[in-house]
Design a protein around this motif. Sequence first.
Motif, PDB file in Angstrom:
ATOM      1  N   TRP A 153      14.321  -0.167  -6.386  1.00  0.00           N
ATOM      2  CA  TRP A 153      14.629  -1.297  -5.496  1.00  0.00           C
ATOM      3  C   TRP A 153      15.192  -2.490  -6.259  1.00  0.00           C
ATOM      4  N   GLY A 154      15.265  -2.366  -7.591  1.00  0.00           N
ATOM      5  CA  GLY A 154      15.845  -3.436  -8.397  1.00  0.00           C
ATOM      6  C   GLY A 154      15.028  -4.704  -8.445  1.00  0.00           C
TER       7      GLY A 154
ATOM      8  N   HIS B 253       0.815  -1.207   0.000  1.00  0.00           N
ATOM      9  CA  HIS B 253       0.000   0.000   0.000  1.00  0.00           C
ATOM     10  C   HIS B 253       0.854   1.264   0.000  1.00  0.00           C
ATOM     11  N   THR B 254       2.125   1.127   0.350  1.00  0.00           N
ATOM     12  CA  THR B 254       3.056   2.259   0.351  1.00  0.00           C
ATOM     13  C   THR B 254       4.395   1.796  -0.197  1.00  0.00           C
ATOM     14  N   VAL B 255       4.947   2.562  -1.132  1.00  0.00           N
ATOM     15  CA  VAL B 255       6.314   2.332  -1.606  1.00  0.00           C
ATOM     16  C   VAL B 255       7.010   3.687  -1.563  1.00  0.00           C
ATOM     17  N   LEU B 256       7.860   3.878  -0.550  1.00  0.00           N
ATOM     18  CA  LEU B 256       8.487   5.175  -0.322  1.00  0.00           C
ATOM     19  C   LEU B 256       9.708   5.371  -1.216  1.00  0.00           C
ATOM     20  N   THR B 257       9.912   6.621  -1.620  1.00  0.00           N
ATOM     21  CA  THR B 257      11.131   6.939  -2.368  1.00  0.00           C
ATOM     22  C   THR B 257      12.296   7.240  -1.435  1.00  0.00           C
TER      23      THR B 257
ATOM     24  N   THR C  54       2.968   3.808 -10.897  1.00  0.00           N
ATOM     25  CA  THR C  54       3.995   4.589 -10.221  1.00  0.00           C
ATOM     26  C   THR C  54       4.693   3.753  -9.153  1.00  0.00           C
ATOM     27  N   ALA C  55       3.899   3.046  -8.326  1.00  0.00           N
ATOM     28  CA  ALA C  55       4.492   2.212  -7.286  1.00  0.00           C
ATOM     29  C   ALA C  55       5.304   1.073  -7.898  1.00  0.00           C
ATOM     30  N   ARG C  56       4.794   0.483  -8.964  1.00  0.00           N
ATOM     31  CA  ARG C  56       5.540  -0.591  -9.640  1.00  0.00           C
ATOM     32  C   ARG C  56       6.876  -0.065 -10.150  1.00  0.00           C
ATOM     33  N   ASP C  57       6.861   1.112 -10.770  1.00  0.00           N
ATOM     34  CA  ASP C  57       8.107   1.683 -11.285  1.00  0.00           C
ATOM     35  C   ASP C  57       9.092   1.952 -10.162  1.00  0.00           C
ATOM     36  N   ARG C  58       8.593   2.386  -9.013  1.00  0.00           N
ATOM     37  CA  ARG C  58       9.491   2.625  -7.877  1.00  0.00           C
ATOM     38  C   ARG C  58      10.179   1.341  -7.444  1.00  0.00           C
TER      39      ARG C  58
END
Length: 377
Positions: free
Chosen positions: A149-150, A110-114, A140-144
Motif C-alpha cells: 500500500w506504500g 484488524h485486517t489487511v487484505l492482499t 506480516t500486516a505491517r509489511d503488507r
Amino acid sequence: MSTRLAVVSTYPSTPCGIATFSAALVTHLAAAGADVGVVRLVDAPEDGAPPVVHQWVAGDPSGARSAAAVLDGYDVVVLQHEYGIYPGPDGQDVLDLMARVRVPVVTVLHTVLTRPSANQHRVLAGLVARSAALVTMTSTARDRLVEGWGVDPARVVVVPHGAEDNRAPGGGVQRLPERPATVLTWGLLSEGKGIEWALLGLAELRRRTPLPTYLVVGQTHPRVLERDGEAYRDRLVALTRDLDLTESVRFDGRYLSGTELRAVVRSADVVLLPYDSSEQVTSGVLTEAVAAGRPVVSTRFPHAVELLSGGAGLLVPRRDPAAIADALERVLTVDGVAGEMAATAQRLADAMLWPAVARQYLGLADGVRHPALPAAV
C-alpha cells in the motif's frame, strides 16, 4: 493531567472478537491512568453505561456526524477497523467519520487484505490517509501496508493483540492419566473455521491412537445466524455422526468470555486452529492460546506462521486432515513435545499481556498528540 482517549468499536455485550478486544484494552488503559470513553457501534439503540459515552446506530443518517462531535471532545481517538463493523458497503461510512474528526486518530487494523475489492481498497486507503498513526498486530500486516500500500514505515507500529495472564500455576501442560487429552477450538462459528477438516483429522487419528476429546466452543456468528441460521453447525454435527465421532466430540454453543473462557483454555492440552483462511493477520484466539502456555496446532495463516514458528506450536497445510492427525499425534504422544511448546509459549507471554500492550497504546497516543516528541512504544 491524564490523556483522554476515545475508542471507536463494537463493545460488549455484542458477541464479537473486536468487542472483546476493545473491552480489555479499555480496562487496561484506564488502569494505566487514561480517561477513556467508548463510542460503540450498534445495530439498534441499547441501554448504555460508562465507559460507553455514545452509540453510533447503524442506519442513522447522522450517525457519523454525531459520533465525530463526541470524539472531538477527546485528545486522541483509537479507532478499531474491520470491514464488517461499520455501516455501509464494506463499512465505508467510517470514511465519513474520519472526514469530520479533528483530533488525531490512531487506527488499529484488524485486517489487511492482499486482494481487496475496489471498495475495500478505497476504504482502507482513506483510513490510511487520514490516520495520524496505524497499528497492526503482526509484522506480516505491517509489511503488507508498507510494501503493498506504500505506507511510510514510520507511521505503522506493531503492537501485539493483547491477552489476559492465563498461565497455569507452575506452567507446562499437565494431564491426569485417567482422562483423555482435550483438544480445543473456540470462537464464533462460521464457514472458514475449518472444523470439518479437524473432524476428518480425528477420524484419521483414530487409526493410530486413542482419541482425545475434541471440544468446539462458541456460538454461531450473529451475522451468519441471521443469514444462514445454524446450517454450518448442523453440517458439522452430521459429519461427526457420520464419522462415528460422537463419543469424542462435544459442541458447546455458548459465547464464553472472561473467567469462564480462561478456565476452558487452561484445561486444554492442545488448541487446534484448522482455519481455511490464508489472509488472517490477527487472531485473538491464537494470542490467548499462546499467552496461556497451550501448545497449538494451526493451519498456516499469517499470524500463526509469525507466532508459532519459534516452537510454540505446529503448522499444517490448510484443508489437510492427514496433516492435522500427524500433528495431533506428535503433540499428544511424543514425550517432551507438548512441554517444549508450552515452555516456548510461556517465554512469549509477557510481551503479549494487556498491561504491556496498554502502555504501548498510551505511548503511541502521546506521540500523535505531541508529534514533536517520540512515541514511547
